[in-house]
Design an enzyme around this catalytic site. Structure first.
Site, PDB file in Angstrom:
ATOM      1  N   ASP A 271     -63.321 -33.083   6.904  1.00  0.00           N
ATOM      2  CA  ASP A 271     -62.427 -31.932   6.976  1.00  0.00           C
ATOM      3  C   ASP A 271     -62.976 -30.961   8.021  1.00  0.00           C
ATOM      4  O   ASP A 271     -64.123 -31.039   8.458  1.00  0.00           O
ATOM      5  CB  ASP A 271     -62.225 -31.273   5.614  1.00  0.00           C
ATOM      6  CG  ASP A 271     -63.425 -30.487   5.141  1.00  0.00           C
ATOM      7  OD1 ASP A 271     -64.494 -30.542   5.802  1.00  0.00           O
ATOM      8  OD2 ASP A 271     -63.321 -29.820   4.094  1.00  0.00           O
TER       9      ASP A 271
ATOM     10  N   ASP B 105     -56.221 -30.160   6.304  1.00  0.00           N
ATOM     11  CA  ASP B 105     -57.234 -30.343   7.336  1.00  0.00           C
ATOM     12  C   ASP B 105     -58.185 -31.481   6.982  1.00  0.00           C
ATOM     13  O   ASP B 105     -59.272 -31.590   7.545  1.00  0.00           O
ATOM     14  CB  ASP B 105     -58.033 -29.036   7.539  1.00  0.00           C
ATOM     15  CG  ASP B 105     -58.866 -28.697   6.291  1.00  0.00           C
ATOM     16  OD1 ASP B 105     -58.397 -29.001   5.178  1.00  0.00           O
ATOM     17  OD2 ASP B 105     -59.975 -28.142   6.433  1.00  0.00           O
TER      18      ASP B 105
END
Length: 926
Positions: free
Chosen positions: A783, A826
């Site tokens: 991420d 993300d």
């Protein structure tokens, strides 16, 4: 031609009486002998059966005693074990070997622990712990019941021998099972039954043992032991009854086809069925020998008594035989000759003398009558009619040749037969009322029918009374003529006219006949009704049809009178003011035997409905053709012979094939041999009644297209398939849209990377391959560090730009065989397959970190972006996606906790340490 049937000579009275007496004696002797033999045979068979059952019962009792003695022996040994309680298995083995009596009774004796392992055994070749019988039913039953059992037959695992086991438990002080003593008995060895195995029933009879499930325990053929009794394909009903509980004797046939006397008895200790077969030929041999001697004696007695009776009867009836022979000879002679041998003085002699006197009187009267009848018979026999005379009792006193031949009679039958006997029954029944009338004195005449060689015949009969003095009718004369030809001709002429009239009146047409002078000679009912039911026969054609109508048909009339058959159509109106009708006329010349035209036959049909149907059909077909030619699909109709009977215009616009070029041609020729062979199985399924649908790629004039083709069976009213409808729709655009939708469903719209759904499917497939190949996979969970701050401070547009650039750089870091995807928000993931080890996964992670190091250039500024990575390795065969993802997530959390902008490899669950943190200190220093 058939040869005449041979007729047996007629037996005389003397012979018949003699044979009857002999037959009576024979029947009486046979009846008495049969009854006596039946009761004696039945008694002896019952005695043999009882003896067999008593023997098998005694053997069963002896077998019971053998099992009981073995059980007592095991029980005694078990009690000894409980009493001595050997401290070790070695002492228990020595204790067992000391009991030599067990070797005489059993093939082997073993002591087994509660876990089923062998503890001790008589067989020196078996070591403790080498055998486990925990799965044996008899072992489990002994432990459960704490009592000894006799097992079902089984096959020894070590030597393959058929055995049964007898068990006894050894209990400890608390009454719990400590050991199980098992004594094995080999079913194929002599010690199983001992001397009882040598017991025979007759020369070839034998004993056998089965359990209630039909498994053979003992049999003279040792290979059958442990096999099913019916294993060779033949069921024995007697054995089946015994297994169901029957005890006793019964006759049946064994598996080799030998009839025998069976006896069955249950063995109480084991509930086995002990049976024996005593071949019937041996069991009842003595009875059959007695039966043969008895029949021979009865036959000899019958012959002696019958011969004596035969001789006595023939000697007493000899005079009657001579009288009968004389009567036969006299009947054949033209004049009677008296008997030369004087008859005896008894009833037969009186009969002979009376016959002589009566025959002489009859001969004189016969000579007188013969002279007077000869002339009359010669005349009547040559008449083409039946001539006869009957008295008041209807007895025939005279009949000519034609009359006698009606029922196959001869002149000898005259005077003895009645009118009913001389005529066929059908004719006589018709003449009964006329006979009653003629007997009253009135002459009468009758016509009727009769069977003439299977066909109907006709006759005319005249009956004339014979009235004597005083007006009394004493008889009547009969003269009958055959008038069949006359009647048949009349009937055929009338029937022919009636048939023609009926046929023509019921034809849906105007039928008439016109002669050469153009006058009607015949018209049917429809022609008469058309002209108001006037009488038309004899009138001129022109007068009946009118000037205008006759002028129209006159050219056809001239042609038919010239000998030409003419057919033509014309229009008209049935009544003024109605719609137009169509008519079809046929004129056929009428020729005489010399071929000269004598006139013509005219037949006119109303074909209005047919013409209108043809017009409607043409219009309907034109409309249908217009509709189908504009349907955006190929439409074809095939008959049962796979011949094209319809195709629409799309064949020309799509394929450049004119429909007319393939009409009425086999579909094989229309589409080509190679294409037909591919579709042949599908056509066969459709013609069998199945709706078949499939897709194919075809090169059309507009380019390569995808067609969806459907075969629809065409059925008749009875439900039989008589053809096929073929529909081919262009589904190219639909397929493209489906592919686009499928792509959108598996791709992230922002980054262009595979989405979460596509990634999870790929990982599950990789895990399945891993389980087969045993090569692990690596999953990298990423991420973006501080992505929420980027979104909050710079806005979602900037966040989307970062995600898009992140996905682009990430995709460049993996091989084509690996997969990078956007998982959520993300979060990104990477799947590595066929990696050489943990180092390969670490290199990819290092590459990703390095790829993110350059600044991200946004629309109005630059930005430094880093990522944290967690790495997980698949290890177990049953590992699933969720557990692998959870491991990678834990590693990612550890990387973030350790300072971000680094990767962390999860620890191995096998105990090997794989935790690696990057960048290392030396890397940071650089």
């Amino acid at each position: 031609m058939r040869s005449p049937m041979l007729r047996l000579p007629r037996l005389g009275l003397r012979t018949r009486l003699s044979i009857g007496m002999v037959a009576s004696i024979l029947l009486i002797t046979l009846g008495v002998t049969t009854t006596a033999i039946y009761f004696v045979k039945r008694h002896m068979q019952a005695a043999i059966a009882n003896e067999e059952f008593e023997r098998i019962s005694a053997i069963a009792e002896a077998v019971d005693q053998k099992f009981l003695s073995r059980r007592t022996l095991l029980k005694t040994f078990g009690d000894s074990v409980e009493a001595h309680r050997p401290a070790s298995t070695a002492l228990l083995q020595d204790f067992l070997v000391q009991h030599t009596a067990l070797k005489d009774a059993f093939a082997n004796v073993t002591v087994v622990g509660l876990n089923g392992d062998l503890v001790a055994g008589l067989n020196a070749g078996l070591r403790a712990g080498t055998i486990n019988i925990k799965d044996r039913e008899y072992f489990r039953q002994t432990v459960a019941t704490k009592a000894g059992v006799i097992s079902q037959p089984y096959r020894n695992r070590l030597n393959g021998m058929a055995q049964v086991a007898m068990t006894e438990p050894v209990l400890d002080a608390r009454g719990e099972v400590l050991y199980v003593i098992s004594g094995a008995i080999n079913l194929s060895e002599q010690n199983f039954l001992g001397q009882l195995a040598n017991v025979k029933f007759g020369k070839s009879g034998y004993m056998f043992i089965t359990n209630t499930n039909g498994i053979v325990i003992d049999d003279p053929v040792k290979s059958r032991i442990l096999q099913r009794a019916d294993a060779e394909g033949s069921r024995n009903p007697a054995t089946g009854l015994a297994m169901a509980g029957f005890e006793g004797t019964i006759e049946a046939r064994d598996r080799t086809g030998i009839d025998g006397l069976y006896a069955f008895k249950r063995i109480r200790q084991t509930n086995w069925v002990l049976g024996c077969i005593y071949p019937r030929d041996e069991a009842f041999a003595e009875i059959e020998q007695i039966e043969r001697y008895t029949w021979a004696g009865a036959l000899l007695l019958t012959l002696l008594a019958g011969g004596l009776v035969f001789l006595v009867t023939r000697s007493q009836l000899a005079p009657l035989t001579r009288l009968h022979e004389h009567m036969q000879v006299s009947r054949a002679l033209s004049s009677y000759v008296a008997m030369t041998e004087p008859p005896p003085e008894d009833e037969i002699g009186d009969l002979s003398r009376t016959f002589d006197s009566l025959m002489l009187e009859r001969q004189i009267a016969q000579e007188r009558l013969t002279a007077s009848e000869r002339f009359l018979r010669d005349v009547t026999d040559n008449l083409p009619a039946v001539v006869a005379y009957f008295d008041r009792d209807q007895r025939c006193l005279f009949g000519n040749k034609a009359g006698l031949s009606m029922r196959g009679r001869t002149r000898a039958d005259i005077g003895t037969m009645t009118m009913k006997e001389s005529l066929p029954d059908a004719i006589y029944e018709q003449l009964v009322p006329h006979v009653a009338k003629v007997l009253t004195g009135s002459p009468t005449r009758s016509e009727g029918t009769y069977d003439r060689n299977g066909k109907e015949g006709f006759y005319e009969c005249h009956l004339v009374p014979d009235v004597r003095d005083g007006g009394r009718t004493v008889g009547y004369y009969v003269m009958t003529f055959d008038i069949t030809r006359q009647k048949v001709a009349e009937r055929e002429r009338a029937a022919g006219e009636a048939r023609i009239r009926t046929i023509t009146d019921n034809l849906p047409a105007l039928v008439s006949h016109v002669d050469a002078s153009l006058r009607y000679t015949f018209v049917n009912a429809h022609v008469r009704a058309l002209h108001g039911n006037d009488e038309l026969v004899g009138r001129l054609l022109a007068d009946v049809r009118g000037t205008e109508d006759f002028k129209m048909v006159e050219p056809y009339v001239r042609r038919v009178l010239a000998g030409e058959a003419v057919t033509f159509e014309k229009t008209g109106y049935s009544t003024p003011g109605t719609s137009q009708n169509w008519y079809q006329s046929h004129y056929i010349p009428d020729r005489d035997p010399q071929g000269v035209v004598q006139g013509f036959y005219a037949m006119t049909f109303d074909v209005t409905e047919r013409k209108r149907a043809e017009i409607r059909s043409a219009e309907s077909e034109q409309r249908l053709r217009g509709l189908t030619d504009n349907v955006p699909a190929l439409l074809t109709e095939l008959d049962r012979d796979e011949r094209v009977i319809f195709c629409n215009g799309r064949y020309e616009s799509w394929l450049g094939i004119p429909p007319a070029s393939i009409m009425n041609r086999p579909i094989r020729e229309a589409v080509g041999e190679a294409h037909y062979e591919m579709r042949k199985p599908l056509l066969a399924r459709a013609f069998a009644g199945e709706v078949v649908s499939f897709e194919q790629t075809a090169k059309l004039l507009v380019g390569e297209r995808t067609l969806q083709t459907t075969y629809l069976p065409q059925r008749n009213a009875q439900g039989d398939v008589v053809g096929l409808y073929v529909l081919a729709n262009d589904v190219t655009d639909l397929k493209h849209k489906q592919m686009q939708l499928d792509t959108l469903a598996r791709e992230d719209a922002l980054t262009g990377l595979p989405n979460r759904r596509s990634f999870e499917e790929r990982v599950r497939e990789a895990l399945a391959r891993t389980r087969r190949s045993d090569i692990p996979i690596y999953l990298l969970f990423l991420d973006i560090d501080y992505f929420k701050s980027i979104n909050d401070s710079l806005g979602h547009a900037a966040g989307d730009a970062v995600l898009k650039e992140f996905g682009r750089r990430l995709k460049e870091c993996v091989r084509e065989t690996d997969m990078a995807a956007r998982y959520a928000g993300d979060e990104f993931v990477i799947l590595l397959e066929a990696s050489t080890g943990p180092r390969a996964a670490q290199l990819v992670a290092e590459k990703v970190l390095a790829a993110m190091r350059p600044a991200f250039v946004l629309s109005n500024r630059t930005l430094q972006v880093t990522t944290s990575i967690g790495i997980a390795r698949s290890e177990e065969d049953d590992e699933d996606f969720e557990s692998l993802m959870a491991t990678a997530d834990s590693a990612l959390y550890a990387a973030k906790k350790d300072g971000r902008n680094r990767f962390m490899m999860a620890a191995s669950r096998s105990g090997t340490q794989h935790d690696v943190t990057w960048p290392r200190q030396e890397s940071l220093a650089r």
